[in-house]
Structures are given as C-alpha cells and as structure tokens.
Design a protein around this motif. Structure first.
Motif, mmCIF file in Angstrom:
data_model
loop_
_atom_site.group_PDB
_atom_site.id
_atom_site.type_symbol
_atom_site.label_atom_id
_atom_site.label_comp_id
_atom_site.label_asym_id
_atom_site.label_seq_id
_atom_site.Cartn_x
_atom_site.Cartn_y
_atom_site.Cartn_z
ATOM 1 N N THR A 222 0.838 -1.205 0.000
ATOM 2 C CA THR A 222 0.000 0.000 0.000
ATOM 3 C C THR A 222 0.872 1.253 0.000
ATOM 4 O O THR A 222 0.583 2.225 -0.701
ATOM 5 N N ASN A 223 1.948 1.220 0.767
ATOM 6 C CA ASN A 223 2.830 2.398 0.843
ATOM 7 C C ASN A 223 3.702 2.560 -0.390
ATOM 8 O O ASN A 223 3.876 3.661 -0.901
ATOM 9 N N MET A 224 4.313 1.459 -0.843
ATOM 10 C CA MET A 224 5.359 1.576 -1.874
ATOM 11 C C MET A 224 4.842 1.329 -3.295
ATOM 12 O O MET A 224 5.519 1.633 -4.264
ATOM 13 N N LYS A 225 3.687 0.723 -3.401
ATOM 14 C CA LYS A 225 3.040 0.479 -4.704
ATOM 15 C C LYS A 225 3.960 -0.217 -5.734
ATOM 16 O O LYS A 225 4.168 0.307 -6.849
ATOM 17 N N PRO A 226 4.513 -1.373 -5.407
ATOM 18 C CA PRO A 226 5.307 -2.094 -6.409
ATOM 19 C C PRO A 226 4.395 -2.623 -7.518
ATOM 20 O O PRO A 226 3.314 -3.128 -7.233
ATOM 21 N N ARG A 227 4.812 -2.485 -8.766
ATOM 22 C CA ARG A 227 3.952 -2.936 -9.872
ATOM 23 C C ARG A 227 4.541 -4.145 -10.605
ATOM 24 O O ARG A 227 3.944 -4.679 -11.528
ATOM 25 N N VAL A 228 5.747 -4.587 -10.182
ATOM 26 C CA VAL A 228 6.345 -5.772 -10.824
ATOM 27 C C VAL A 228 6.806 -6.735 -9.735
ATOM 28 O O VAL A 228 7.463 -6.338 -8.776
ATOM 29 N N PHE A 229 6.446 -8.000 -9.906
ATOM 30 C CA PHE A 229 6.842 -9.060 -8.980
ATOM 31 C C PHE A 229 7.710 -10.038 -9.772
ATOM 32 O O PHE A 229 7.222 -10.769 -10.617
ATOM 33 N N LEU A 230 9.037 -9.994 -9.523
ATOM 34 C CA LEU A 230 9.979 -10.887 -10.208
ATOM 35 C C LEU A 230 10.072 -12.153 -9.367
ATOM 36 O O LEU A 230 10.641 -12.158 -8.277
ATOM 37 N N ASP A 231 9.495 -13.255 -9.880
ATOM 38 C CA ASP A 231 9.225 -14.404 -9.005
ATOM 39 C C ASP A 231 9.860 -15.692 -9.521
ATOM 40 O O ASP A 231 9.513 -16.187 -10.587
ATOM 41 N N ALA A 232 10.796 -16.238 -8.718
ATOM 42 C CA ALA A 232 11.434 -17.518 -9.070
ATOM 43 C C ALA A 232 10.864 -18.662 -8.248
ATOM 44 O O ALA A 232 11.333 -19.788 -8.371
ATOM 45 N N VAL A 233 9.875 -18.384 -7.412
ATOM 46 C CA VAL A 233 9.314 -19.437 -6.542
ATOM 47 C C VAL A 233 7.979 -19.918 -7.099
ATOM 48 O O VAL A 233 7.750 -21.117 -7.285
ATOM 49 N N ALA A 234 7.066 -18.974 -7.369
ATOM 50 C CA ALA A 234 5.791 -19.264 -8.026
ATOM 51 C C ALA A 234 4.976 -20.325 -7.290
ATOM 52 O O ALA A 234 4.552 -21.315 -7.870
ATOM 53 N N ASP A 235 4.724 -20.105 -6.013
ATOM 54 C CA ASP A 235 3.868 -21.007 -5.236
ATOM 55 C C ASP A 235 2.587 -20.266 -4.821
ATOM 56 O O ASP A 235 2.321 -19.161 -5.309
ATOM 57 N N GLN A 236 1.799 -20.858 -3.903
ATOM 58 C CA GLN A 236 0.534 -20.222 -3.543
ATOM 59 C C GLN A 236 0.737 -18.895 -2.826
ATOM 60 O O GLN A 236 -0.039 -17.960 -3.008
ATOM 61 N N LEU A 237 1.806 -18.812 -2.029
ATOM 62 C CA LEU A 237 2.083 -17.530 -1.357
ATOM 63 C C LEU A 237 2.344 -16.442 -2.401
ATOM 64 O O LEU A 237 1.879 -15.307 -2.259
ATOM 65 N N SER A 238 3.068 -16.792 -3.460
ATOM 66 C CA SER A 238 3.297 -15.815 -4.535
ATOM 67 C C SER A 238 1.974 -15.285 -5.056
ATOM 68 O O SER A 238 1.792 -14.077 -5.257
ATOM 69 N N GLU A 239 1.030 -16.212 -5.282
ATOM 70 C CA GLU A 239 -0.269 -15.788 -5.828
ATOM 71 C C GLU A 239 -0.973 -14.838 -4.859
ATOM 72 O O GLU A 239 -1.560 -13.832 -5.264
ATOM 73 N N GLN A 240 -0.877 -15.155 -3.564
ATOM 74 C CA GLN A 240 -1.533 -14.316 -2.558
ATOM 75 C C GLN A 240 -0.902 -12.920 -2.505
ATOM 76 O O GLN A 240 -1.606 -11.925 -2.387
ATOM 77 N N LEU A 241 0.411 -12.865 -2.611
ATOM 78 C CA LEU A 241 1.085 -11.559 -2.568
ATOM 79 C C LEU A 241 0.781 -10.770 -3.846
ATOM 80 O O LEU A 241 0.567 -9.552 -3.792
ATOM 81 N N PHE A 242 0.733 -11.456 -4.970
ATOM 82 C CA PHE A 242 0.364 -10.797 -6.238
ATOM 83 C C PHE A 242 -1.029 -10.168 -6.106
ATOM 84 O O PHE A 242 -1.254 -9.035 -6.547
ATOM 85 N N CYS A 243 -1.945 -10.899 -5.460
ATOM 86 C CA CYS A 243 -3.305 -10.364 -5.279
ATOM 87 C C CYS A 243 -3.296 -9.108 -4.412
ATOM 88 O O CYS A 243 -4.201 -8.277 -4.503
ATOM 89 N N MET A 245 -1.014 -6.797 -4.551
ATOM 90 C CA MET A 245 -0.314 -5.693 -5.239
ATOM 91 C C MET A 245 -1.338 -4.760 -5.899
ATOM 92 O O MET A 245 -2.488 -5.130 -6.087
ATOM 93 N N PRO A 246 -0.917 -3.551 -6.249
ATOM 94 C CA PRO A 246 -1.887 -2.576 -6.761
ATOM 95 C C PRO A 246 -2.353 -2.857 -8.196
ATOM 96 O O PRO A 246 -1.811 -3.738 -8.867
ATOM 97 N N ASN A 247 -3.314 -2.054 -8.643
ATOM 98 C CA ASN A 247 -3.821 -2.130 -10.026
ATOM 99 C C ASN A 247 -2.670 -2.165 -11.020
ATOM 100 O O ASN A 247 -1.683 -1.442 -10.852
ATOM 101 N N GLY A 248 -2.787 -2.970 -12.071
ATOM 102 C CA GLY A 248 -1.792 -2.976 -13.145
ATOM 103 C C GLY A 248 -0.537 -3.774 -12.820
ATOM 104 O O GLY A 248 0.404 -3.784 -13.614
ATOM 105 N N ALA A 249 -0.517 -4.458 -11.667
ATOM 106 C CA ALA A 249 0.699 -5.193 -11.293
ATOM 107 C C ALA A 249 0.951 -6.363 -12.252
ATOM 108 O O ALA A 249 0.016 -6.957 -12.801
ATOM 109 N N ARG A 250 2.252 -6.664 -12.442
ATOM 110 C CA ARG A 250 2.663 -7.775 -13.323
ATOM 111 C C ARG A 250 3.384 -8.831 -12.494
ATOM 112 O O ARG A 250 4.337 -8.513 -11.786
ATOM 113 N N TRP A 251 2.946 -10.071 -12.607
ATOM 114 C CA TRP A 251 3.592 -11.204 -11.921
ATOM 115 C C TRP A 251 4.483 -11.875 -12.969
ATOM 116 O O TRP A 251 3.990 -12.521 -13.882
ATOM 117 N N VAL A 252 5.777 -11.641 -12.881
ATOM 118 C CA VAL A 252 6.718 -12.146 -13.890
ATOM 119 C C VAL A 252 7.384 -13.407 -13.318
ATOM 120 O O VAL A 252 8.236 -13.335 -12.444
#
Ligand SMILES: NC(=O)c1ccc[n+]([C@@H]2O[C@H](COP(=O)([O-])OP(=O)(O)OC[C@H]3O[C@@H](n4cnc5c(N)ncnc54)[C@H](OP(=O)(O)O)[C@@H]3O)[C@@H](O)[C@H]2O)c1
Length: 342
Positions: A222-243, A245-252
C-alpha cells in the motif's frame, strides 16, 4: 597451436527428451541423471569454437535440464552443463577472431561439464583480464537476467518485489536496484538472510515463513506500490502476494524453485485491476534484444564484476570427476554456486 587430445572426460546425461515433471531443481543422487564418459573431443563447425574448460557453474536450470524439466530436450549421452568459461583452442570458419581468447560462454553445441566444449562464437563473451575464472563461469545467465529484469521493473516504477532474493540472481538484482535508486522489496525463506540483503540494497525484506507475512506485505504494498513481482518461486504464497499488489501489477514468473503449483483465487484481479501474469526467459531476451543493446549490457556486467560491485558467491568447488558422486550433497549448501573445474 597445442595438439588436442583425441578424447575428453565428460559428465553426460543418462536420459533423453523431456520427463514431463515440473519439480524443484533438487536431486537426491546425481547418478540417477548423470554418468561419467570418455568422449571424442568435438570439432568446431562453421561459426563455432572449441573451448578448453577453465570453470563451469551449476545453475538451477542445469538441474531442471538433467531431470528433463527445462525448455529444451535432453540428448542422452551428451555432456550436461550450460554455462562456463575457458580458452578458445580451435575455431570454425567465421569465428577466427576468438582464437586464443579467454571467454565466458553458454554451451550451445555440447555441454559445459566436460574438458572441452563446442559452442557458437555468438554465445561467447571475451573476458576482461581482471575478471576471475569463477566470476567468468557465472558471467552470462544470471547477470544478463538481472540486468534485463531490473530494466523491465524500472519501467513500471521505483519499487519492485523479488522472491528467492537470497539466490545469486536475487542478490544481483537487490544491489543493482539500489545502485539505480530503486526500492527492491525482498522475500526470503531464511531469517538470517534479512540483514545481509538489507546491506546489499533491499529496502524491505520479508521472511516467507512469518505467519504475518501477508499483513506485512499488504502494508508495504500500500505504501510503496510495487507494480512488478519478479518471481522464481511461483507457489501459492506468490499468488496471494500478487493479489495484494496494486492495479496494473505484473507477476513475472522466471523460475520454479518450489514444486507447489499455485491456483488462481481471484480472476477479478485480471479483469478489473488489469493485472498480468507473464514469464521471462533469458533465451528469448537474447533473441529479441538488438546486438548493440546486448553489448552495452555485457560491458556493464563485466564492469560491475571487475570493480567488485557484483561477485559470484561460491558454496563448493568440484572437479569434473567429483560431479557424479558429490553434486547432490554440494547442492545442499545454501548461499552460493557450485563451481566445476576440469
Ligand atoms: N528465466 C530465466 O531466464 C532465468 C535466468 C537465470 C536464472 N533463473 C532462475 O532464477 C532462480 C535463481 O537462480 P540462481 O542461479 O540465482 O539460484 P541459486 O542461487 O544457485 O540457488 C537458488 C537459491 O534460492 C533459494 N531458494 C531455493 N528454493 C527456494 C524457495 N522455495 N523459496 C525461497 N528461496 C529459495 C536458496 O537460497 P537460500 O537457501 O539462501 O534460501 C537457493 O540457494 C532459479 O529459479 C533459476 O532457474 C531464470
């Protein structure tokens, strides 16, 4: 020119093709996947070079590959290994300028885990003398990926999220982000890596086993508004954190360090919040990036290794003859690369 031997010691693949699995890059016993063999020293064809190996690195992609889980099929009986450095001892037509040069290379004709390697001249980068062989052996895959992905992230704002941030690639990206004035938000699995990563350049470091990680992440996001998630793990926690993230975020997604397959829980994220899920593969970046831009990135990578801003952490050194008996236990050590020498 030195006379070349007729045969070479090699660590070769036990299986061909794909396995159909999509697991973590771990192995219990390397002999399930690899054997030692004495093979004829290959000859370079047009545009190719023959390299006498100095050092090869072991990347997670090598482990996915030997298990048949990577983006290209295995050739049974061919040497394993994608990346290393060595001396060009013979050249095919059109690659003569590389003769006698010490180069970093990606193996494209035969694998890097052998005394000699054939690859395309285009897959070689002549090394500055102030780069060590161990840094030279890890000069292409992770550093170019770090440069390309941080570039991708900075086009979408200052803050970005990095999972498996204590991996070699994660560390390169944290320090590069800091040097560029960006704000990397790091996810790690071991609490003892929090402080070292902050010192490297991560602005926030969250431990994935923390029961309150989602709450912490929501407030940081909410404070930092990251819009890109560079992800080498790609598990359920990743999905939850991606959810979160703010509008327009990219899960790479660019790696699969966890074997857990995530499920999408909120399709509205894509429909109403314009979020995107995508992949990154260095091979595709190399095919789509103009040569002049690649050369600029390569020069910057070498400068960063030469002046110490980047370095290769080495967790274990193995001779080629030690790979089959000892690779599995060597890979259990955290925090660094396994380096293979002839
Ligand atoms: N797509 C591409 O083009 C591309 C290019 C380069 C690399 N990659 C990917 O980037 C990732 C990192 O590569 P690398 O060479 O830097 O790896 P590495 O440092 O050799 O090893 C991976 C490290 O990540 C950490 N890790 C492993 N499993 C984890 C998990 N489930 N959650 C969090 N951390 C975990 C471990 O460190 P700790 O024990 O300290 O936690 C481990 O040492 C790999 O997935 C690789 O395949 C992709």
């Amino acid at each position: 020119m030195n006379t070349l031997p007729a045969t070479m010691y090699s660590v070769v693949l036990n299986h061909g093709g794909y396995s159909g699995t999509a697991l973590e890059p771990t192995i219990k016993d390397a002999s399930d996947w690899l054997s030692e063999a004495e093979l004829p020293v290959p000859s370079p064809g047009p545009g190719q070079v023959l390299i006498r190996l100095r050092a090869a690195s072991v990347n997670p992609s090598d482990i996915h590959f030997i298990k048949g889980e990577y983006g290209q099929p295995r050739v049974k009986g061919a040497p394993a290994g994608f990346e290393g450095c060595g001396d060009v001892v013979a050249t095919g037509a059109g690659a003569e300028t590389l003769q006698d040069q010490r180069v970093a290379f990606v193996a494209a004709g035969s694998g890097a885990w052998a005394e000699y390697v054939v690859t395309q001249g285009q897959m070689c980068i002549p090394l500055r003398p102030d780069i060590s062989d161990e840094d030279g052996a890890s000069q292409i895959v992770n550093p170019l990926t770090a440069m390309a992905m941080v570039d991708l992230a900075r086009n979408d704002g200052d803050a970005f999220v990095i999972s498996a941030a204590n991996s070699q690639l994660g560390k390169l990206m944290c320090s590069l982000g800091r040097d560029l004035g960006l704000s990397p938000i790091a996810l790690v699995r071991r609490p003892e890596t929090v402080q070292p990563l902050k010192e490297l350049g991560a602005v926030e470091v969250l431990v994935t086993s923390d029961p309150k990680i989602k709450d912490h992440f929501v407030s940081i996001s909410t404070n930092m508004k990251p819009r890109v998630f560079l992800d080498a793990v790609a598990d359920q926690l990743s999905e939850q954190l991606f959810c979160a993230m703010p509008n327009g975020a990219r899960w790479v997604i660019y790696g699969k360090l966890s074997s857990e397959m995530p499920q999408l829980t909120q399709s509205g994220q894509m429909i109403f919040m314009s979020k995107r899920i995508e992949g990154f593969w260095l091979t595709r970046w190399m095919m789509s990036t103009p040569p002049a831009e690649q050369m600029r990135v390569v020069a910057e990578v070498q400068a960063r290794f030469a002046d110490g801003r980047w370095k290769t952490d080495v967790s274990e050194r193995l001779r080629l003859s030690e790979v089959v008996p000892n690779l599995a236990s060597a890979l259990k050590k955290s925090d660094g690369k396994v380096i293979i020498t002839p």
